[in-house]
Design a protein around this motif. Structure first.
Motif, mmCIF file in Angstrom:
data_model
loop_
_atom_site.group_PDB
_atom_site.id
_atom_site.type_symbol
_atom_site.label_atom_id
_atom_site.label_comp_id
_atom_site.label_asym_id
_atom_site.label_seq_id
_atom_site.Cartn_x
_atom_site.Cartn_y
_atom_site.Cartn_z
ATOM 1 N N GLU A 6 -1.352 27.116 10.876
ATOM 2 C CA GLU A 6 -0.621 25.714 11.064
ATOM 3 C C GLU A 6 0.827 25.281 10.630
ATOM 4 N N GLN A 7 0.480 25.713 8.872
ATOM 5 C CA GLN A 7 1.183 24.551 7.812
ATOM 6 C C GLN A 7 2.091 26.425 7.694
ATOM 7 N N VAL A 8 2.421 28.074 8.633
ATOM 8 C CA VAL A 8 3.338 28.665 8.571
ATOM 9 C C VAL A 8 3.973 27.817 9.768
ATOM 10 N N LYS A 9 3.727 27.817 11.199
ATOM 11 C CA LYS A 9 4.190 27.512 11.975
ATOM 12 C C LYS A 9 5.284 26.158 11.534
ATOM 13 N N ILE A 10 4.638 25.590 11.310
ATOM 14 C CA ILE A 10 5.589 24.410 10.864
ATOM 15 C C ILE A 10 6.529 24.922 9.572
ATOM 16 N N GLN A 12 7.823 27.737 9.926
ATOM 17 C CA GLN A 12 8.699 28.811 10.433
ATOM 18 C C GLN A 12 9.742 27.665 11.509
ATOM 19 N N GLU A 13 8.871 26.933 12.248
ATOM 20 C CA GLU A 13 9.803 25.659 13.483
ATOM 21 C C GLU A 13 10.830 25.441 12.193
ATOM 22 N N ARG A 14 10.774 24.796 11.100
ATOM 23 C CA ARG A 14 11.616 24.389 9.546
ATOM 24 C C ARG A 14 12.501 25.347 9.275
ATOM 25 N N GLY A 15 12.350 26.286 9.080
ATOM 26 C CA GLY A 15 13.105 27.663 9.195
ATOM 27 C C GLY A 15 13.856 27.439 7.419
ATOM 28 N N TYR A 325 10.850 35.510 4.493
ATOM 29 C CA TYR A 325 10.948 37.036 5.438
ATOM 30 C C TYR A 325 10.240 36.869 5.974
ATOM 31 N N ARG A 326 9.259 37.480 4.865
ATOM 32 C CA ARG A 326 7.257 37.612 5.702
ATOM 33 C C ARG A 326 6.505 36.500 6.168
ATOM 34 N N LEU A 327 7.263 35.893 5.425
ATOM 35 C CA LEU A 327 6.626 34.116 5.807
ATOM 36 C C LEU A 327 6.724 33.706 6.629
ATOM 37 N N MET A 328 8.648 33.810 7.044
ATOM 38 C CA MET A 328 8.766 33.861 8.256
ATOM 39 C C MET A 328 8.642 34.986 9.639
ATOM 40 N N GLU A 329 8.039 36.007 9.471
ATOM 41 C CA GLU A 329 7.360 36.791 10.156
ATOM 42 C C GLU A 329 5.674 36.479 10.500
ATOM 43 N N GLY A 330 4.829 35.934 9.673
ATOM 44 C CA GLY A 330 3.457 35.107 9.799
ATOM 45 C C GLY A 330 3.084 36.241 9.450
#
Ligand code: KG4
Ligand code: ZN
Length: 354
Positions: A6-10, A12-15, A325-330
């Protein structure tokens, strides 16, 4: 950790994300705070060079013990210099390999403990990917695709960066890495550890045409080989011609390594129609390599990106950039994350890389 996805999704949406990163793969203990993979808020590097110089090279057990002593103070200093507290950190990034196993484990254990304690995601980063990403920190406008020449103590890679986090390995060394070759040559010339910078300095006073050295032939058109050069250097020192100074040998050797690195890089740049070439890794601090690559890229009319030396040597900021960049890819790790001393670079097939 508990609510990673859930944290990563937030995020990623924020960028946007602020990462605390840790690098302990060899003889530098480093921690950094990096925003959005591009902005360095702090980058603290504690070097063990003075300790290992006594032994003429890195002693793995001593390196691990020094990392244990240094990692907490370095993390504290990184936060202080960034004007932040642990509560401002969105994720942890850490080098998982390649490197010395005990040294890597120190950083990994610290990062795991921090990620667990702060309840934030943990991102595993490949050391060489970190070196490539040093260019994103130094050049905020840089975007893939580009060609990257990575020359460090353990690697000499020609990498096609087709997108953020997506790479094709075009060429690599078949034996010694460029940094390793510099270090071994420096030892033959009785220069202090670390040999690369010492040889670079000595070469300034030498004649690069004084000693003819062989050119390696490799089957792969973009592969490197430096072991023959090293043997030629040892032979030249043993059977030294009258008047040939150490500085001449250093200058000739440096030119041979740099010419080999640049020649293949330029061949790849032309054949792959690269819009730009970037340089990375500890050897990217070499004065002749920096000058030669810039000149040749200008002749070809392609962009040339060379980070400042502080971002070429091992540092945690580059790990924070790659980690973003890895985080944004999950791409996350769990608490079972282990050190991977021989981790290969995660490459994409050339057809998918484009
Ligand atoms: O990337 P790095 O800091 O550590 C590894 O990941 O290996 O690279 C260290 C290597 C060493 O072999 C060191 O001698 C070399 O980079 N190096 C240089 C110079 N500065 C560092 N080699 C040639 N000329 C330099 N100025
Ligand atoms: Zn490195």
């Amino acid at each position: 950790m508990r609510h990673d996805r859930e944290q990563v999704k937030i995020l990623q949406e924020r960028g946007h994300a602020t990462l605390l990163s840790i690098e302990t793969s060899c003889d530098e203990t480093s921690a950094a705070v990096v925003r959005d993979g591009r902005i360095i808020l702090s980058n603290i590097i504690s070097s063990q060079i003075a300790t290992h110089a006594l032994y003429g090279g890195v002693v793995p057990e001593i390196a691990s013990r020094q990392h244990v002593g240094q990692v907490d103070p370095v993390v504290d200093q990184a936060l202080t210099e960034a004007g932040m507290t642990f509560q401002d950190i969105d994720a942890l990034a850490v080098t998982v390999g390649p490197g010395l196993v005990g040294a890597l484990l120190t950083g990994i254990c610290s990062a795991k403990a921090l990620a667990y304690g702060l309840d934030v995601p943990l991102v595993p980063v490949h050391h060489i990917e970190g070196h490539v990403c040093a260019n994103y920190l130094a050049f905020p406008e840089l975007k893939p695709p580009f060609l990257c020449l990575v020359a460090s103590g353990g690697h000499s890679h020609l990498i096609w960066v087709c997108d953020f986090g997506r790479y094709t390995l075009l060429g690599r060394t078949l034996d010694d890495a460029a940094g390793e070759a510099f270090d071994k040559a420096a030892r033959v010339l009785s220069l202090p550890y670390p040999g690369g910078p010492a040889l670079d300095r000595l070469a300034q006073a030498g004649d690069a045409d004084a000693l003819p050295l062989p050119k390696a032939r490799t089957q792969g058109r973009y592969d490197y080989s430096f072991s023959g050069l090293k043997t030629a250097l040892v032979t030249a020192v043993r059977n030294r011609k009258p008047g040939l100074r150490d500085a001449d040998i250093a200058a000739s050797f440096q030119k041979a390594v740099v010419d080999a690195l640049v020649e293949k890089a330029m061949l790849a740049a032309q054949e792959q129609k690269a819009p730009a070439i970037a340089l990375a890794g500890g050897v990217a601090s070499n004065s002749l390599l920096r000058a030669t690559l810039s000149r040749r890229a200008a002749d070809l009319g392609i962009g040339c990106y060379i980070p400042p030396p502080v971002l070429c040597t091992d540092n945690a900021a580059m790990i924070g950039s790659a980690g973003f960049y890895r985080l944004m890819e999950g791409d996350l790790a769990g608490l079972d994350l282990n050190a991977m001393p021989s981790l290969p670079l995660n490459v994409t097939s050339p057809t998918k890389c484009g």
